[in-house]
Design a protein around this motif. Structure first.
Motif, PDB file in Angstrom:
ATOM      1  N   LEU A 434       0.944  -1.273   0.037  1.00 44.99           N
ATOM      2  CA  LEU A 434       0.048   0.195   0.114  1.00 44.99           C
ATOM      3  C   LEU A 434       0.881   1.215   0.074  1.00 44.99           C
ATOM      4  O   LEU A 434       0.687   2.422  -0.842  1.00 44.99           O
ATOM      5  CB  LEU A 434      -0.981   0.070   1.071  1.00 44.99           C
ATOM      6  CG  LEU A 434      -2.156  -0.745   1.091  1.00 44.99           C
ATOM      7  CD1 LEU A 434      -3.114  -0.918   2.336  1.00 44.99           C
ATOM      8  CD2 LEU A 434      -3.114  -0.309  -0.260  1.00 44.99           C
ATOM      9  N   PRO A 435       1.770   1.357   0.922  1.00 45.91           N
ATOM     10  CA  PRO A 435       2.483   2.754   0.835  1.00 45.91           C
ATOM     11  C   PRO A 435       3.781   2.609  -0.571  1.00 45.91           C
ATOM     12  O   PRO A 435       4.030   3.887  -0.563  1.00 45.91           O
ATOM     13  CB  PRO A 435       3.579   2.526   1.952  1.00 45.91           C
ATOM     14  CG  PRO A 435       2.810   1.450   2.913  1.00 45.91           C
ATOM     15  CD  PRO A 435       2.261   0.553   1.859  1.00 45.91           C
ATOM     16  N   LYS A 436       3.502   1.888  -1.543  1.00 45.63           N
ATOM     17  CA  LYS A 436       4.517   1.792  -2.394  1.00 45.63           C
ATOM     18  C   LYS A 436       3.946   2.450  -3.696  1.00 45.63           C
ATOM     19  O   LYS A 436       2.796   2.789  -3.664  1.00 45.63           O
ATOM     20  CB  LYS A 436       5.179   0.414  -2.742  1.00 45.63           C
ATOM     21  CG  LYS A 436       5.697  -0.591  -1.475  1.00 45.63           C
ATOM     22  CD  LYS A 436       7.114   0.133  -1.124  1.00 45.63           C
ATOM     23  CE  LYS A 436       7.442  -0.710   0.087  1.00 45.63           C
ATOM     24  NZ  LYS A 436       8.695  -0.104   0.586  1.00 45.63           N
ATOM     25  N   GLY A 437       4.685   2.691  -4.692  1.00 43.95           N
ATOM     26  CA  GLY A 437       4.194   3.121  -5.717  1.00 43.95           C
ATOM     27  C   GLY A 437       2.943   2.309  -6.347  1.00 43.95           C
ATOM     28  O   GLY A 437       3.218   0.955  -6.617  1.00 43.95           O
ATOM     29  N   ARG A 438       2.028   3.031  -6.999  1.00 44.48           N
ATOM     30  CA  ARG A 438       0.772   2.087  -7.281  1.00 44.48           C
ATOM     31  C   ARG A 438       0.965   1.938  -8.815  1.00 44.48           C
ATOM     32  O   ARG A 438       0.450   2.733  -9.585  1.00 44.48           O
ATOM     33  CB  ARG A 438      -0.258   2.765  -6.908  1.00 44.48           C
ATOM     34  CG  ARG A 438      -1.455   1.718  -7.311  1.00 44.48           C
ATOM     35  CD  ARG A 438      -2.990   2.781  -6.982  1.00 44.48           C
ATOM     36  NE  ARG A 438      -4.210   1.854  -7.089  1.00 44.48           N
ATOM     37  CZ  ARG A 438      -4.979   1.131  -6.264  1.00 44.48           C
ATOM     38  NH1 ARG A 438      -4.356   1.091  -4.745  1.00 44.48           N
ATOM     39  NH2 ARG A 438      -5.972   0.509  -6.523  1.00 44.48           N
ATOM     40  N   THR A 439       1.814   0.864  -9.448  1.00 50.75           N
ATOM     41  CA  THR A 439       1.693   0.803 -10.563  1.00 50.75           C
ATOM     42  C   THR A 439       0.639   0.000 -11.045  1.00 50.75           C
ATOM     43  O   THR A 439      -0.208  -0.547 -10.250  1.00 50.75           O
ATOM     44  CB  THR A 439       3.071  -0.471 -11.148  1.00 50.75           C
ATOM     45  OG1 THR A 439       2.623  -1.632 -10.568  1.00 50.75           O
ATOM     46  CG2 THR A 439       4.266   0.218 -10.552  1.00 50.75           C
ATOM     47  N   ALA A 440       0.290  -0.365 -12.423  1.00 48.53           N
ATOM     48  CA  ALA A 440      -0.745  -0.797 -12.984  1.00 48.53           C
ATOM     49  C   ALA A 440      -0.984  -2.299 -12.108  1.00 48.53           C
ATOM     50  O   ALA A 440      -2.214  -2.591 -11.856  1.00 48.53           O
ATOM     51  CB  ALA A 440      -0.968  -1.056 -14.429  1.00 48.53           C
ATOM     52  N   GLU A 441       0.121  -3.273 -12.373  1.00 48.84           N
ATOM     53  CA  GLU A 441       0.085  -4.419 -11.888  1.00 48.84           C
ATOM     54  C   GLU A 441      -0.398  -4.414 -10.228  1.00 48.84           C
ATOM     55  O   GLU A 441      -1.376  -5.123  -9.865  1.00 48.84           O
ATOM     56  CB  GLU A 441       1.467  -4.990 -12.138  1.00 48.84           C
ATOM     57  CG  GLU A 441       1.577  -6.469 -11.841  1.00 48.84           C
ATOM     58  CD  GLU A 441       0.597  -7.363 -12.663  1.00 48.84           C
ATOM     59  OE1 GLU A 441       0.308  -8.575 -12.409  1.00 48.84           O
ATOM     60  OE2 GLU A 441       0.524  -7.133 -13.885  1.00 48.84           O
ATOM     61  N   VAL A 442       0.524  -3.704  -9.596  1.00 50.41           N
ATOM     62  CA  VAL A 442       0.079  -3.655  -8.092  1.00 50.41           C
ATOM     63  C   VAL A 442      -1.269  -2.983  -7.714  1.00 50.41           C
ATOM     64  O   VAL A 442      -2.093  -3.694  -6.905  1.00 50.41           O
ATOM     65  CB  VAL A 442       1.126  -2.767  -7.260  1.00 50.41           C
ATOM     66  CG1 VAL A 442       0.671  -2.490  -6.001  1.00 50.41           C
ATOM     67  CG2 VAL A 442       2.538  -3.413  -7.467  1.00 50.41           C
TER      68      VAL A 442
END
Length: 459
Positions: A434-442
């Protein structure tokens, strides 16, 4: 009617060749999957066939064996004609009860299995899922005459012992496929009946008493595991302690080693890492009386997990080295039948857990990945678990898209598997992502997980 003495099945033993009973049982299970059958074959079942205790297999096993050995008949495999075994020539129920034992160990059906009954249970499972199948498979009349405590001593026989051992096998098979959450409550009744038999069967002596104690203890461990895997740690601790007490009363080192093995696992999961080490060491002492290097390997891995939880890298590495040494000695005819799950994939995932506890996330991910590749996909629950381990380790190692892809593969299996352990692992992975960068896959994985969790809460 007097039962016919068992005659060893030498033809079947020759067909096994150099493989151990456990290895041959695994081959039978593979052949069953190829033919669309479900059989709970293990080393004990193979031993009973070879000893002549099972003179004719049920219909499911018959189809599997004839698939494995094309061109051979049941007679070629050393079996007797079904009508002579099941006592049908006379057409009386008494003959069926007193005839030499037919195969009582299919997943489908009880001790008087027929192909029709098998089909009923198969359809019940396919139509209604885990809960219905659990009810059908665990609703065993272990006591025969509904034994209850306080009814006075009674002599127990093969029927009760076989039904008790069958309950253990069915629980393990259903857990392998579907996880613990839907099974735990239904498994409690066979366990209560088993211990009522211990109380009521005081007239039982010798080998029958030993099998009764071992069966009751193994059932306590199986039910304890269902509690453990579904997050009921206090219940699991109580069941494992019950099994350990039964082992001590019966003087059964194999049951004692199993109880300590699971106690160590539970202690590690509960954050009691020093207890995990001590329990694993106690299990190794009990297992030293047995000729099973694979059991010693598993106990060394349990000890390694405890050391890793304590942050003791040296102790962990030493125990891992011992685990690999024992494992490389190969399987043995004396390996306990409950250890059928323990092969190279489990070795890899347990090492992955040790590496993760030490903070070596990339190494943990490598071992977890090997576990997912090596595992037979037939074991749905473990496949979901191993993939969840991989996803969690990838996330913590910083491989976010790869973690999300692995997480999707776990969710693909969650309609079939009910395991609070796996759900908890996914929830922990989500907290990392959740705190990480929200890529399309994530982002896709997080949205799907949130939707899946919401659906589960409404169910």
């Amino acid at each position: 009617m007097v039962s016919t003495p068992a005659v060893p099945n030498l033809a079947f033993r020759r067909l096994r060749g150099p493989r151990s009973p456990g290895e041959f049982a695994a081959a039978v299970r593979r052949a069953a999957r190829e033919t669309g059958e479900q059989v709970a074959c293990d080393a004990r079942y193979i031993g009973r066939v070879e000893a002549g205790e099972i003179r004719c297999p049920n219909y499911a096993y018959e189809r599997v064996f004839l698939h494995m050995f094309p061109g051979l008949t049941l007679a070629d495999l050393g079996f007797s004609p079904r009508d002579t075994v099941r006592g049908r020539a006379s057409g009386t129920r008494a003959d069926v009860r007193t005839a030499p034992a037919p195969d009582p160990t299919p997943v489908r059906g009880a001790t008087g299995d027929t192909s029709e009954e098998s089909d009923v249970l198969r359809r019940a499972f396919m139509t209604n899922g885990t809960a219905t199948m659990a009810g059908a498979c665990l609703g065993l009349d272990i006591g025969g005459a509904h034994a209850t405590a306080g009814t006075g001593p009674r002599q127990l026989g093969e029927a009760e012992i076989n039904a008790l051992e069958e309950a253990v096998r069915r629980i393990r098979l259903l857990d392998d496929r579907h996880g613990a959450d839907g099974l735990y409550r239904r498994a409690a009744q066979p366990l209560r009946t088993a211990y009522a038999l211990l109380d009521a069967g005081t007239a039982t002596r010798g080998a029958t008493a030993d099998r009764l104690h071992a069966g009751a203890g193994e059932l306590a461990i199986s039910v304890g595991w269902l509690a453990h895997d579904s997050g009921r740690f206090d219940d699991a601790r109580s069941h494992y302690a019950e099994a350990l007490a039964t082992a001590r009363v019966a003087g059964d080192p194999a049951l004692e080693a199993h109880a300590f093995c699971n106690t160590s696992f539970l202690a590690r999961d509960g954050g009691r890492h020093r207890e995990a080490v001590r329990a694993a060491q106690a299990g190794r002492r009990a297992a030293s009386e047995l000729a099973s290097p694979r059991l010693l390997s598993l106990l060394a891995l349990r000890e390694a997990g405890g050391w890793a939880g304590l942050g003791d890298r040296t102790g962990c590495e030493q125990s891992l080295g011992q685990a690999h040494t024992f494992f490389e000695r190969g399987p043995s005819d004396d390996d306990p039948e409950w250890m059928s799950f323990f092969g190279e994939p489990e070795l890899e995932v347990l090492e992955a857990q040790c590496r993760a506890a030490l903070g070596d996330w990339s190494a943990a991910a490598r071992h977890a990945y090997r576990a997912t590749v090596l595992l037979d996909p037939h074991f749905t629950r473990n496949l979901a678990l191993y993939r969840a381990e991989l996803a969690s380790n990838l996330a913590r190692a910083g491989f976010l898209d790869e973690a999300a892809a692995a997480g999707h593969r776990v969710l693909d299996l969650m309609d079939e598997v009910q395991s609070s352990r796996i759900q908890g692992m996914l929830a922990g992975m989500v907290r990392v992502l959740l705190p990480k960068g929200r890529t399309a896959e994530v982002g896709g994985f997080l949205d799907r997980h949130a939707s899946s969790a919401a659906t589960a809460r409404r169910a």
